[in-house]
Design a protein around this motif. Structure first.
Motif, mmCIF file in Angstrom:
data_model
loop_
_atom_site.group_PDB
_atom_site.id
_atom_site.type_symbol
_atom_site.label_atom_id
_atom_site.label_comp_id
_atom_site.label_asym_id
_atom_site.label_seq_id
_atom_site.Cartn_x
_atom_site.Cartn_y
_atom_site.Cartn_z
ATOM 1 N N VAL A 153 -1.550 -5.226 -3.570
ATOM 2 C CA VAL A 153 -2.464 -4.669 -4.558
ATOM 3 C C VAL A 153 -1.777 -4.749 -5.929
ATOM 4 O O VAL A 153 -0.588 -4.417 -6.038
ATOM 5 C CB VAL A 153 -2.800 -3.192 -4.248
ATOM 6 N N PRO A 154 -2.469 -5.206 -6.978
ATOM 7 C CA PRO A 154 -1.863 -5.118 -8.314
ATOM 8 C C PRO A 154 -1.415 -3.688 -8.588
ATOM 9 O O PRO A 154 -2.115 -2.734 -8.225
ATOM 10 C CB PRO A 154 -3.011 -5.540 -9.245
ATOM 11 N N TRP A 155 -0.260 -3.536 -9.205
ATOM 12 C CA TRP A 155 0.311 -2.198 -9.379
ATOM 13 C C TRP A 155 -0.669 -1.231 -10.033
ATOM 14 O O TRP A 155 -0.687 -0.036 -9.717
ATOM 15 C CB TRP A 155 1.609 -2.270 -10.194
ATOM 16 N N PHE A 156 -1.525 -1.760 -10.934
ATOM 17 C CA PHE A 156 -2.421 -0.882 -11.681
ATOM 18 C C PHE A 156 -3.697 -0.550 -10.903
ATOM 19 O O PHE A 156 -4.506 0.250 -11.367
ATOM 20 C CB PHE A 156 -2.784 -1.518 -13.029
ATOM 21 N N GLU A 157 -3.893 -1.136 -9.729
ATOM 22 C CA GLU A 157 -5.068 -0.846 -8.917
ATOM 23 C C GLU A 157 -4.732 -0.043 -7.662
ATOM 24 O O GLU A 157 -5.617 0.261 -6.859
ATOM 25 C CB GLU A 157 -5.785 -2.145 -8.524
ATOM 26 N N PRO B 137 -4.698 -12.068 -8.706
ATOM 27 C CA PRO B 137 -5.194 -11.315 -7.546
ATOM 28 C C PRO B 137 -6.315 -12.019 -6.785
ATOM 29 O O PRO B 137 -6.373 -11.964 -5.558
ATOM 30 C CB PRO B 137 -5.672 -9.998 -8.162
ATOM 31 N N SER C 4 -4.408 2.774 -5.204
ATOM 32 C CA SER C 4 -5.184 4.029 -5.164
ATOM 33 C C SER C 4 -4.309 5.265 -5.319
ATOM 34 O O SER C 4 -4.762 6.302 -5.815
ATOM 35 C CB SER C 4 -5.983 4.112 -3.867
ATOM 36 N N HIS D 255 0.804 -1.224 0.000
ATOM 37 C CA HIS D 255 0.000 0.000 0.000
ATOM 38 C C HIS D 255 0.836 1.273 0.000
ATOM 39 O O HIS D 255 0.332 2.345 -0.368
ATOM 40 C CB HIS D 255 -0.976 -0.010 1.177
ATOM 41 N N ASN E 8 -8.757 -2.728 -18.194
ATOM 42 C CA ASN E 8 -9.532 -1.862 -17.310
ATOM 43 C C ASN E 8 -8.667 -0.662 -16.931
ATOM 44 O O ASN E 8 -7.450 -0.768 -16.861
ATOM 45 C CB ASN E 8 -9.965 -2.613 -16.046
ATOM 46 N N ASN E 9 -9.306 0.461 -16.694
ATOM 47 C CA ASN E 9 -8.605 1.624 -16.154
ATOM 48 C C ASN E 9 -7.364 1.989 -16.961
ATOM 49 O O ASN E 9 -6.302 2.284 -16.416
ATOM 50 C CB ASN E 9 -8.227 1.364 -14.685
ATOM 51 N N ARG F 42 -1.705 5.483 -7.248
ATOM 52 C CA ARG F 42 -0.979 5.474 -8.529
ATOM 53 C C ARG F 42 -1.166 6.796 -9.255
ATOM 54 O O ARG F 42 -2.283 7.293 -9.381
ATOM 55 C CB ARG F 42 -1.479 4.318 -9.408
ATOM 56 N N TYR G 89 -6.327 -8.843 -19.265
ATOM 57 C CA TYR G 89 -6.992 -7.865 -18.397
ATOM 58 C C TYR G 89 -7.090 -6.563 -19.166
ATOM 59 O O TYR G 89 -6.145 -6.162 -19.846
ATOM 60 C CB TYR G 89 -6.178 -7.669 -17.116
#
Length: 274
Positions: free
Chosen positions: A212-216, A200, A218, A188, A240-241, A220, A238
């Motif tokens: 947390v996956p690097w791309f998720e 995940p 908060s 985190h 998303n985002n 970032r 995958y």
């Protein structure tokens, strides 16, 4: 002209060629972007290097962790991993030419028209796009210089795991290499976890609270480009985002995935039984 992005090849050349046949790929007018790890566990690592190199400007490839490891093995810094099938590369008559070509490839490539940035594992959550580009170019310049063997000799460590702009020397380079080629999960506080390779959804209850996956993450930093990456086969694709993961485990018996950015269409090829 069509632009295609494809996940990790890892020596699975036959599946790549079948994918290219699916779309009638023409190297005179189309372009193929590869997310790194051209070599390793598949049966045709040597042939894959030769093929991608032969495409010339029609291919844009970046360096993955297995590609860097191959370069390290070529200098006696490390050994061929037990499951790797890269030994034929070192005895090939064009070995030096292929390895020199591989060493000139970048860690990050940008498609300016489509606003896409491609790296092997992703973009550190602590970086904006300009920092990521600058960090990639720093390491590339060392890798393409007479200090490249020193760099490979000193890259095999997990620390530092947190980015600081005032990092210098090998610690700075090592973080950059790990972020671009080995990253999956972060803690985190944005520090990199270099151990967990699970999807995940399969994390233990304890790890779910920590990783947390690097791309998720908060915290970032927002990016101006979509990130296309490979490396994390357990994701099995995958999107998303503004991130697209393309490694779908062909070398592990699953399938290879290719993405045509012009119309957003995906193409897949099941792994061929060996």
């Amino acid at each position: 002209m069509a632009t295609y992005f494809v996940g990790d090849i890892q020596g699975c050349l036959d599946e790549l060629l079948l994918l290219l046949d699916q779309v009638n790929f023409n190297k005179e007018k189309d372009q193929l972007w590869l997310t790194g790890d051209l070599v390793a566990r598949g049966p045709k690592s040597l042939e894959t290097l030769r093929f991608v190199k032969s495409l010339g400007k029609a291919a844009i490839t970046i360096l993955g962790n297995h590609d860097l490891h191959l370069l390290a093995v070529s200098q006696g810094i490390s050994r061929v991993k037990e499951k790797d099938k890269t030994a034929p590369i070192f005895s090939a008559p064009d070995s030096k030419e292929l390895l020199t070509w591989l060493r000139q490839q970048p860690l990050l490539a940008i498609h300016t028209e489509h606003k896409i940035v491609m790296t092997h594992a992703g973009i550190s959550p602590q970086w904006d796009i300009n920092t990521a580009i600058g960090c990639a170019r720093e390491v590339e310049s060392v890798l393409q210089s007479d200090k490249w063997i020193w760099l490979l000799e000193n890259m095999y460590e997990n620390q530092p795991d947190l980015w600081q702009e005032d990092l210098t020397g090998i610690e700075r380079y090592r973080y950059i290499i790990n972020a671009f080629t080995r990253m999956r999960f972060c803690f985190h506080d944005a520090s990199l976890d270099m151990d967990c390779k699970q999807p995940p959804q399969d994390l233990s209850s304890e790890d779910k609270g920590k990783l947390v996956p690097w791309f998720e993450l908060s915290s970032r930093l927002p990016l101006t480009h979509t990130v296309i990456f490979g490396h994390w086969a357990a994701l099995m694709g995958y999107e998303n985002n503004c991130v697209i993961a393309l490694d779908t485990g062909c070398v592990w018996g699953e399938y290879m995935t290719m993405y045509r950015v012009d119309d957003g269409k995906y193409f897949t090829q099941k792994a061929i039984e060996q």
